[in-house]
Design a protein around this motif. Structure first.
Motif, PDB file in Angstrom:
ATOM      1  N   PRO A  66       0.825  -1.213   0.000  1.00  0.00           N
ATOM      2  CA  PRO A  66       0.000   0.000   0.000  1.00  0.00           C
ATOM      3  C   PRO A  66       0.859   1.263   0.000  1.00  0.00           C
ATOM      4  N   GLY A  67       0.546   2.201  -0.892  1.00  0.00           N
ATOM      5  CA  GLY A  67       1.273   3.459  -0.946  1.00  0.00           C
ATOM      6  C   GLY A  67       2.587   3.400  -1.685  1.00  0.00           C
ATOM      7  N   ALA A  68       2.889   2.294  -2.360  1.00  0.00           N
ATOM      8  CA  ALA A  68       4.152   2.157  -3.088  1.00  0.00           C
ATOM      9  C   ALA A  68       3.875   1.823  -4.539  1.00  0.00           C
ATOM     10  N   PHE A  69       4.778   2.244  -5.419  1.00  0.00           N
ATOM     11  CA  PHE A  69       4.641   1.872  -6.818  1.00  0.00           C
ATOM     12  C   PHE A  69       4.845   0.368  -6.958  1.00  0.00           C
ATOM     13  N   ARG A  70       4.103  -0.224  -7.869  1.00  0.00           N
ATOM     14  CA  ARG A  70       4.178  -1.675  -8.028  1.00  0.00           C
ATOM     15  C   ARG A  70       5.534  -2.094  -8.608  1.00  0.00           C
ATOM     16  N   ARG A  71       5.914  -3.311  -8.255  1.00  0.00           N
ATOM     17  CA  ARG A  71       7.197  -3.859  -8.714  1.00  0.00           C
ATOM     18  C   ARG A  71       7.002  -5.122  -9.556  1.00  0.00           C
ATOM     19  N   THR A  72       5.765  -5.444  -9.877  1.00  0.00           N
ATOM     20  CA  THR A  72       5.467  -6.616 -10.696  1.00  0.00           C
ATOM     21  C   THR A  72       4.522  -6.206 -11.820  1.00  0.00           C
ATOM     22  N   PRO A  73       4.478  -6.978 -12.912  1.00  0.00           N
ATOM     23  CA  PRO A  73       3.519  -6.674 -13.993  1.00  0.00           C
ATOM     24  C   PRO A  73       2.086  -6.697 -13.470  1.00  0.00           C
ATOM     25  N   LEU A  74       1.250  -5.862 -14.039  1.00  0.00           N
ATOM     26  CA  LEU A  74      -0.143  -5.761 -13.610  1.00  0.00           C
ATOM     27  C   LEU A  74      -1.015  -6.683 -14.438  1.00  0.00           C
ATOM     28  N   TRP A  75      -1.937  -7.384 -13.737  1.00  0.00           N
ATOM     29  CA  TRP A  75      -2.853  -8.303 -14.409  1.00  0.00           C
ATOM     30  C   TRP A  75      -2.085  -9.295 -15.282  1.00  0.00           C
ATOM     31  N   THR A  76      -1.215 -10.058 -14.646  1.00  0.00           N
ATOM     32  CA  THR A  76      -0.380 -10.988 -15.397  1.00  0.00           C
ATOM     33  C   THR A  76      -1.205 -12.036 -16.127  1.00  0.00           C
ATOM     34  N   GLY A  77      -2.423 -12.281 -15.693  1.00  0.00           N
ATOM     35  CA  GLY A  77      -3.255 -13.257 -16.374  1.00  0.00           C
ATOM     36  C   GLY A  77      -3.618 -12.861 -17.786  1.00  0.00           C
ATOM     37  N   THR A  78      -3.521 -11.553 -18.121  1.00  0.00           N
ATOM     38  CA  THR A  78      -3.849 -11.113 -19.481  1.00  0.00           C
ATOM     39  C   THR A  78      -2.623 -11.035 -20.368  1.00  0.00           C
TER      40      THR A  78
END
Length: 231
Positions: free
Chosen positions: A180-192
């Motif tokens: 929470p409150g941090a930029f993501r470090r993994t791909p978003l919605w990897t299922g797509t």
């Protein structure tokens, strides 16, 4: 007016597939907006409509007919945003629940049978999300009213409120990723990512911070090259 691509199209491999992601170009767009007479008229009409809406809410809040219209509009906007995650909570349900009346809390839940543990957990989680979203929205309004700039720092702070605890980080059947409150470090919605017919177009995690810095530069540009309402 013709522009090139709105960013850089990146190609990379994921679980045996070649997928693509768009890294957006910094704002403002190049070439800049051409302010034709018709476009300027529409822009001014939008500003006038916002001014009328503000006046209506102020007058309504002072009347006995709808003293809480501003509060209702804010809650309605929050619920519209949450509906994209399948919450399905209406303004009537929210106001009834706040007033202590019984509410069919699972009316919009279709993927869990009523009476099951999953159904009960999803109902509770739905209202947790509503409470967190309302808190974050009120917090954001308060901070902006008191001079806080609309930057990625504010976005991250409000995201920390939205996803403050694990039980608030499950949206429908999708689990929130990252801190929470941090930029993501993994791909978003990897299922797509492995859908060759619908390649993932979200910014790669290694480019998120840079893109947000560029957005901050645009929002805080002085003197402003673009009017605030247009931004």
């Amino acid at each position: 007016m013709k522009r090139g691509r709105p960013g850089e199209l990146l190609e990379f491999g994921w679980v045996g597939y070649i997928v693509h992601s768009l890294k957006p170009a910094p704002l403002p767009p190049e070439p800049p907006i051409e302010w034709s007479g018709a476009l300027l008229d529409r822009y001014q009409a939008a500003g006038a409509a916002l001014a009328r809406l503000e006046q209506i809410t102020r007058e309504a809040n002072r009347s006995e007919i709808a003293p809480n219209i501003q509060d209702w509009l804010l809650k309605r906007d929050v619920l519209i945003g949450l509906s994209t995650y399948g919450s399905g909570v209406s303004l009537t349900q929210l106001l009834s629940r706040e007033a202590g009346y019984p509410v069919n809390e699972g009316a919009a839940i279709t993927w869990a049978p009523p009476g099951t543990a999953e159904y009960t957990a999803i109902c509770a989680n739905t209202w947790d999300r509503v409470a967190n979203a309302l808190e974050a929205t009120l917090e954001g309004h308060y901070m902006v009213d008191n001079g806080q700039a609309l930057t990625s720092n504010l976005m991250r702070q409000l995201h920390g409120t939205l996803a403050a605890a694990a039980q608030y980080r499950k949206y429908g059947r999708a689990k929130h990723r990252g801190a929470p409150g941090a930029f993501r470090r993994t791909p978003l919605w990897t299922g797509t990512l492995n859908r060759t017919s619908r390649p993932n177009m979200r910014v790669p995690p290694e480019d998120v911070a840079t893109c947000m810095e560029q957005l901050d530069d645009y929002l805080l540009s002085e003197p402003p090259d673009t009017p605030a309402v247009l931004k």
